[in-house]
Structure formats: C-alpha cells, structure tokens
Design an enzyme around this catalytic site. Structure first.
Site, PDB file in Angstrom:
ATOM      1  N   HIS A 113       1.551  -4.385  -6.740  1.00  0.00           N
ATOM      2  CA  HIS A 113       0.592  -5.445  -7.073  1.00  0.00           C
ATOM      3  C   HIS A 113       1.270  -6.567  -7.875  1.00  0.00           C
ATOM      4  O   HIS A 113       0.874  -6.912  -8.995  1.00  0.00           O
ATOM      5  CB  HIS A 113      -0.594  -4.879  -7.867  1.00  0.00           C
ATOM      6  N   GLU A 161      -5.341   2.264  -6.842  1.00  0.00           N
ATOM      7  CA  GLU A 161      -4.252   1.810  -7.718  1.00  0.00           C
ATOM      8  C   GLU A 161      -4.471   2.369  -9.118  1.00  0.00           C
ATOM      9  O   GLU A 161      -5.615   2.490  -9.556  1.00  0.00           O
ATOM     10  CB  GLU A 161      -4.202   0.278  -7.755  1.00  0.00           C
TER      11      GLU A 161
END
Length: 530
Positions: A281, A263
């Site tokens: 997220h 990420e």
C-alpha cells in the site's frame, strides 16, 4: 475559547505547527490511535480529530467524542471511519483527495512498467548471481491499449501519463461524459468492451457497493488473453482468488497490486506467483505526498473550526471560506425558517419543499438545504445539526425537494419553506436585508417584515379590533418587554397574524391568559438560536 484538536496518528511537525499558527490548541500524540481504549478515554476533550489510517473511528469512539465536530483523514481512504455513525453524531468527515493524486497515479504507472518488464523478478534473479536474460522477456507499452476503470482525479492523471507513453486509452466511468472523454483524449466505453480490448487494466475507483468485486471471476474471464492487471486503488475491487487461478492458467499474463482485500496482507492468493508485483500500500508513500496531505488536513480543519468553511467533506456539502462569509446570514435564515415550521408542526412531516429565489438560488443550495432540515428537526431532536439532520430526516421518511427561480419580487432573493403533513401544508418565507440580518417576510401567504429574536410569540386570529391592545396589555401586566411587534393580514376581516419578538421566554401563564381571551385561533411560543 480556542478550538482543540487531537492528532492521533503520525503527521508532519509542519502540519501540527499550522494548527498552532492558526490559534488552535493541538495535542500531538502520534501513537494514541493504535490504542482504542486510551483514545476513547481522551477524545471527549476535543473539537477535531486528525488521523491517518491507524486510528479507527468507530461508533464507540464517536459515542465518547461528546465535543467532536470534525474528523479529518490525511489521505483519500476513510474506510477506518464509521461515516454513518459520524453523520448521526453530527460529526463532519473530511479527507484530502488531492494531496496524493500525482503520487498514486505515478505508482500505478510504475507498477505497469514493472509487470510489463518483470523488473522485480529480474532484479531478484540478478542479485542472486544469475544471468537469466532470456527468461525475462517483456512487452512494450507503446501502442498497447490501457483500460482505465474510473477516470476521475487519479484515473485522469493515469490517462494523461499513458497517452504520453503513446498508449491507446479506453475508459469506463459512468460519470464520464463524452465531451470530457474527448477533451482527455480517451475513448469512453462500457465495461465489457474495456475488458475485451485492454492489454492492461488499471483500477481507480473507490470501494463501494457498486464497485466491490468489479473484476469478479465472471468479468476476469471476459478479459483479453495475456492481459495484465494493476490495482493501486482499493482492496476488494478484484476477486483475488479468481485472479490467482487465471494467472496460474496463463489467461492473465501478470498483475501488479498495491492494495489487498485484507490489510496488512501477510498472506494472499497472489503472493509468490510468477510475474505478480506486490507492494505494501505504497500508492501515497512519497515524501511530497505525505507532506501535502498533512498540510492540507491541517488547513482544512483549521478553516472549518475557525470560519465554518467545509472542504472535501464526505457527509456534508462543501462550503468555501468565501461562501461561508456570504452565506452565513442565509444559512442562519434557512435554519430559522426550518425552526419556525418545525415548532409549529405537531404531526409527522411527509415532505419539505424549498424554493430559492433570486440571489439565494445562486448559492450553495445543498448547504442551505441542510440548514433548513436541521432547523426543522431540532425541536424534536435537539442535538441535530447540518451534518446529522439529513440522515435523521431520511430515517423518518421525509422527502426533500428544491426549486429555484429568477428574482420574482421586491427582494433580491428569498427562501420559502413549505412543510407537508398528512393533513396540511405550512409555509414561511424569509430574506436577508442589507444589514445582514435575516427577516421573516411571509407566513401563511401573509406578507410581513419581522425581525427574528431568541424568544418570539406567534398568534393567528380573525382580523378584528382589540388584538394589539390585548397583546400589549397582557405582556405589560406580566412584565414581558416587547422588542418588536409585527402584524399582517390577508384582507379586511380575514385571516391575520401577529409576531412578537420579546426579551425573555414567555411563561405558560401568559400563554394561557391569551388563549382564554377567545380572540386568538392559535397562540404559539417560538425559540430561535440567534
């Protein structure tokens, strides 16, 4: 002097105001955490650091954080904090695991609905002016079996919501007891059974060695054909390449992911596959959750810096504000006991055995253990504290054991510390009197009642006349004032000890004079942080 806190990520103004209202000086610099060099240059000024996910607390940052006592993450994940380095540096690492539980659980349920009914694809199709009603055939959740991997705080809420949707819930969690599973209304199963039975699988575990790739290619192949998989926990729990292959083959009917192994996820094997729902997220991304964790982190840090209360720490036992008030003198006693044997031991320690009696046995023993070890290690490692001491002790191969017992003597409770080396054992016991002051009550099996001071002298000798006179005369001739003088012996003519509390550090000349008398078996100066 008021504690000083740096907020280096975005945090609500309400949370920042909590620090100010509690009397803590706070600098709010919500973009500083993105600049590691600027953060390293400034962090040395602060006692506390409040962060979200943007700030990376590396070993280099911790080296520069010479005054830092606590790092607190507004949220659950602390992957951006080097917890091993923090522990070695004596810095407490906190998170806020409860502020976003509801929000994260709701997101998992929402993702489950989205993948069951192909809502994102159907929405995009309809927005494009198509009317592909027959293309988006979904499945009901009612009567389907949901496999929950990890039935802790968030997983438990997901279980509850799924039961409300009339799903059957099976849970895999090594820490879930049969009794707890029964009370939750779920069936506790092993992982292989969950994989074989579940129509939907949702993950709610942290990313640790035991859970990394828990849904590996091998385990994914064990799943029921047509399964749908939801991950709103942590990236790295699922083999994304293997899942992509099984989605393409049709074995897995759909997936919904909020977290990814890398990420920010700008590319991923799961992207652009049919019936794969992806979000960036967002598990904790609600107004309520962001405010809750921000307020919680401000309160937790303030409590610790002002009262010593430790909540939701990842590298130290938690101590509530109420416990901190009651346990304060006992923690200080535990440190003193450890410091006594630490200063008296000049060979490698193999083990530390701690006995808690009476009221002491009912306290937060993990915190007391840390205090004992900190006291023990401090003579050789001055910078050690309750956070770093267990790490330092473990690195040196020191084993710690704890025993408890009901009140067994004159005192309401006491702590006894025994240190084991290759050649001997050395023990000391102490208690806290009603005045809140710690006392030593036994050394080498000899009962005493000794007040603890910053500067002390400990002697051992045979029980013969002249000891008191020699100690008093030597101290007087050298200008050393005695605040407290305690004697003890096993039996007439046997082993005897003396413990003196004096006003100033005893010089080497005084120690040499005492040793040269030939009356003492040992003469040891002691220092305590009182």
């Amino acid at each position: 002097m008021a504690p000083k806190v740096l907020v280096s990520d975005k945090l609500s103004e309400t949370a920042v105001q909590i620090f100010r209202d509690r009397g803590i000086e706070v600098d709010f610099e919500p973009t500083l955490g993105k600049d590691k060099d600027a953060l390293a240059a400034k962090i040395g000024e602060y006692d506390g650091l409040a962060i979200r996910s943007a700030t990376k607390v590396t070993d280099k940052i911790l080296e520069a954080a010479t005054n830092l006592k606590v790092v607190a993450r507004a949220g659950i994940g602390t992957d951006n904090v080097d917890k091993v380095a923090a522990s070695k540096a004596g810095v407490i690492v906190m998170n806020t695991p409860f502020g976003n539980m509801i929000t994260t659980a709701e997101h998992a349920i929402a993702m489950m609905f989205a993948v069951a009914r192909q809502i994102p694809e159907a929405s995009a199709s309809t927005h494009a002016g198509k009317w592909e009603k027959s293309k988006f055939m979904g499945v009901e959740l009612t009567n389907k079996t949901l496999g929950v991997i990890g039935a802790g705080n968030i997983g438990g809420i997901v279980c509850d919501r799924a039961l409300g949707l009339k799903m059957k819930v099976v849970a895999y969690d090594p820490f879930l007891s049969e009794e707890k599973a029964d009370s939750m209304g779920v069936e506790k199963v092993e992982l292989d059974e969950l994989l074989a039975r579940a129509d939907f699988i949702t993950l709610h575990v942290p990313l640790i060695d035991a859970t990394r790739n828990i849904l590996s290619r091998e385990n994914l192949l064990k799943t029921k054909a047509g399964v749908r998989i939801i991950n709103c926990a942590r990236g790295g729990l699922v083999d994304e390449e293997a899942l992509a292959d099984l989605l393409k083959s049709g074995h897995v009917a759909g997936a919904a992911f909020d977290v990814f192994a890398e990420e920010p996820a700008t590319e991923n094997p799961l992207f652009n596959l049919p019936n794969v729902v992806c979000t960036p997220h967002l598990g904790a991304a609600t107004t309520e959750a962001q405010e809750n964790v921000a307020l919680q982190v401000a309160e937790q840090m303030s409590d610790y810096l002002l009262t010593g209360a430790v909540q939701n720490a990842l590298n130290m036992p938690s101590v509530t504000a109420e416990e901190a008030k009651v346990m304060g003198p006992w923690i200080k006693l535990a440190e003193h006991l450890g410091a006594f044997v630490g200063q008296m031991t000049d060979e490698p320690v193999k083990a530390v055995n701690i006995l808690y009696d009476g009221v002491a046995s009912e306290m937060n023993l993990k915190a007391l253990d840390c205090a004992v070890i900190a006291g023990l290690m401090k003579p050789q490692t001055p910078d050690v504290n309750m956070v770093s001491a267990p790490v330092v002790a473990a690195d040196r191969g020191i084993k710690t054991s704890t025993t408890t017992q009901a009140k067994g003597g004159t005192f309401d409770g006491y702590i006894k510390v025994t240190v084991v080396t290759e050649n001997r054992e050395r023990s000391i016991a102490g208690t806290v009197f009603s005045d809140g002051k710690p006392r030593f009550i036994q050394i080498k099996g000899i009962n005493i009642d000794a007040e603890i001071g910053s500067h002390m002298l400990y002697t051992t000798n045979d029980d013969v006349p002249g000891i008191i006179g020699t100690l008093g005369k030597t101290m007087g001739e050298n200008g050393v004032n005695i605040a407290n003088f305690t004697l003890g012996r096993k039996e007439t003519g046997g082993d005897a000890i003396a413990l003196l509390y004096v006003d100033h550090r005893i010089s080497d000349d005084v120690l040499t004079t005492l040793r040269d008398t030939g009356l003492f078996n040992s003469v040891s100066p002691l220092e305590f942080d009182v």
